[in-house]
Motif scaffolding. Sequence first.
Motif, short mmCIF file in Angstrom:
data_model
loop_
_atom_site.label_atom_id
_atom_site.label_comp_id
_atom_site.label_asym_id
_atom_site.label_seq_id
_atom_site.Cartn_x
_atom_site.Cartn_y
_atom_site.Cartn_z
N LYS A 180 9.89 0.45 0.90
CA LYS A 180 11.10 1.07 1.46
C LYS A 180 11.58 2.22 0.57
O LYS A 180 12.01 3.26 1.06
CB LYS A 180 12.21 0.03 1.65
N TYR A 181 11.50 2.02 -0.76
CA TYR A 181 11.83 3.09 -1.69
C TYR A 181 10.91 4.29 -1.48
O TYR A 181 11.34 5.44 -1.41
CB TYR A 181 11.70 2.60 -3.14
N ALA A 182 9.62 4.01 -1.40
CA ALA A 182 8.64 5.08 -1.23
C ALA A 182 8.89 5.85 0.06
O ALA A 182 8.91 7.09 0.07
CB ALA A 182 7.23 4.50 -1.23
N ILE A 183 9.10 5.12 1.15
CA ILE A 183 9.31 5.75 2.46
C ILE A 183 10.59 6.59 2.45
O ILE A 183 10.66 7.65 3.07
CB ILE A 183 9.35 4.66 3.56
N LYS A 184 11.59 6.12 1.73
CA LYS A 184 12.87 6.83 1.63
C LYS A 184 12.68 8.26 1.14
O LYS A 184 13.37 9.19 1.58
CB LYS A 184 13.80 6.06 0.69
N TYR A 185 11.73 8.47 0.22
CA TYR A 185 11.50 9.79 -0.35
C TYR A 185 10.47 10.60 0.42
O TYR A 185 10.12 11.71 0.02
CB TYR A 185 11.13 9.67 -1.83
N ASN A 186 9.99 10.05 1.53
CA ASN A 186 9.19 10.76 2.52
C ASN A 186 7.99 11.52 1.94
O ASN A 186 7.80 12.71 2.20
CB ASN A 186 10.10 11.75 3.29
N PRO A 187 7.13 10.84 1.17
CA PRO A 187 5.92 11.51 0.70
C PRO A 187 4.96 11.74 1.86
O PRO A 187 5.06 11.06 2.89
CB PRO A 187 5.33 10.52 -0.30
N SER A 188 4.04 12.66 1.71
CA SER A 188 3.08 12.94 2.79
C SER A 188 2.00 11.87 2.88
O SER A 188 1.33 11.74 3.90
CB SER A 188 2.43 14.30 2.58
N HIS A 189 1.84 11.08 1.80
CA HIS A 189 0.75 10.10 1.74
C HIS A 189 1.18 8.92 0.86
O HIS A 189 1.84 9.10 -0.15
CB HIS A 189 -0.49 10.78 1.13
N ILE A 190 0.82 7.72 1.29
CA ILE A 190 1.07 6.53 0.49
C ILE A 190 -0.21 5.70 0.40
O ILE A 190 -0.84 5.42 1.42
CB ILE A 190 2.20 5.66 1.09
N SER A 191 -0.60 5.34 -0.82
CA SER A 191 -1.71 4.40 -1.02
C SER A 191 -1.09 3.04 -1.34
O SER A 191 -0.31 2.92 -2.27
CB SER A 191 -2.59 4.86 -2.18
N TRP A 192 -1.45 2.04 -0.53
CA TRP A 192 -0.82 0.71 -0.60
C TRP A 192 -1.94 -0.31 -0.73
O TRP A 192 -2.66 -0.59 0.21
CB TRP A 192 0.00 0.52 0.67
N TYR A 193 -2.14 -0.84 -1.93
CA TYR A 193 -3.30 -1.69 -2.14
C TYR A 193 -2.98 -2.88 -3.04
O TYR A 193 -2.04 -2.85 -3.83
CB TYR A 193 -4.48 -0.90 -2.71
N GLN A 194 -3.78 -3.92 -2.89
CA GLN A 194 -3.57 -5.16 -3.63
C GLN A 194 -4.09 -5.03 -5.06
O GLN A 194 -5.16 -4.47 -5.30
CB GLN A 194 -4.29 -6.31 -2.92
N LEU A 195 -3.33 -5.58 -6.01
CA LEU A 195 -3.80 -5.66 -7.39
C LEU A 195 -4.99 -6.61 -7.44
O LEU A 195 -4.93 -7.74 -6.96
CB LEU A 195 -2.69 -6.20 -8.30
N THR A 196 -6.09 -6.13 -8.00
CA THR A 196 -7.25 -6.99 -8.23
C THR A 196 -7.53 -7.04 -9.73
O THR A 196 -7.47 -6.00 -10.40
CB THR A 196 -8.50 -6.47 -7.48
N ILE A 197 -7.81 -8.21 -10.23
CA ILE A 197 -8.06 -8.38 -11.66
C ILE A 197 -9.57 -8.43 -11.89
O ILE A 197 -10.23 -9.40 -11.49
CB ILE A 197 -7.39 -9.67 -12.21
#
Length: 376
Positions: A180-197
């Motif tokens: 929600k924070y990221a979307i609020k600042y309206n970037p042109s691109h978001i990478s959303w991925y799971q942390l893998t160890i």
Amino acid sequence: MFESSPISLYIHIPWCLKKCGYCDFYSYVSQETIPEKKYIENLLKDFEKDLKLIKNKKINTIFIGGGTPSLLKQKSVNNLINGIKERYLVCKNAEITIEANPKTIECQRFIHYKKSGINRFSLGVQTFNTNLLKKIERTYTSSECISCIKKLKTINNNINLDLMYGLPDQDLESSLTDLKYAIKYNPSHISWYQLTIEPNTIFYSKKLNIANDDIIFQMFSKGDQLLKKSGYQKYEISSYSKLNYQCKHNLNYWSFGDYIGIGCGAHGKISQKNGKILRTYKNKNLKDYLHGNYLRSMNIISKQDLAFEYFMNTFRLYKPVSKRHFQEKTNLNENYIEKKIQMAIKRGFLIDELNYWNTTKKGKFFLNSLLKIFLR
């Protein structure tokens, strides 16, 4: 005479101020002065040696990754970009990306990077939660993230924010708050991925409080819904963009396109006229690299590995995989992989259409299991 098929250039900057516990990328931790000038000089010499491999192909995208490239001074970035353009033809509208940390001292350099020709910035935010930033050993705060994004928005429109979910001690609500924070600042691109160890990381030997698979799946599915509802199109496993803001450089990777890699630990992939595909791997030893020993190894991808390498990239995309494209890129006949295709279909990972293969929802979610079918 230049060919119509373009090529990408990856440039590796190996330094970081601190090695994060989850990071398995090749990097050096340095609290001392970075030998920027000497490294840039060697990058350009490394580039010159690779030019014989990419005759008559224009460079369409450049990606400066790391490590932490935003540690570089403006003069170094300027000399690097100009040096590349002086030595080879870079498309006039080429996408030129730099990875950056949202740390105050580094974001002061962004306007100078823009003047040097950088037109896409990728910020490694990871989370807006300061406590979680500490747990994953990042070197900045949430307020620095927000300040950096606001500053960058005044300079450039093409911005990617990297965010991770499934962090130690992160719950569902916290992961969605990040988005929600990221979307609020309206970037042109978001990478959303799971942390893998990964096994070769510091976190691998630590006991971490990471949410169970059910919660992780909720983070993924609810986050996916939120991004799509907010106007972001999902075009790859972990990539969402506004219209016309897909990452061209990564799309080239995922389409099994050609690229060269310069810098410590970088690698490249170049198709040959005889149908073979060449892999290059650069020296990881910084001392050796700075003495002009750039190439660690060069080899042809074996016929047995080609299908796996091709699908490892193309199955990440949210679009059908063309059978014709497979044959053109690998020089393999469809019959060569028929048994493995049928196995993937039987397990519910693939749908076989007339001219395409389509990954199912199950195939995308269990992508590693799908890809294992194509291992030799």
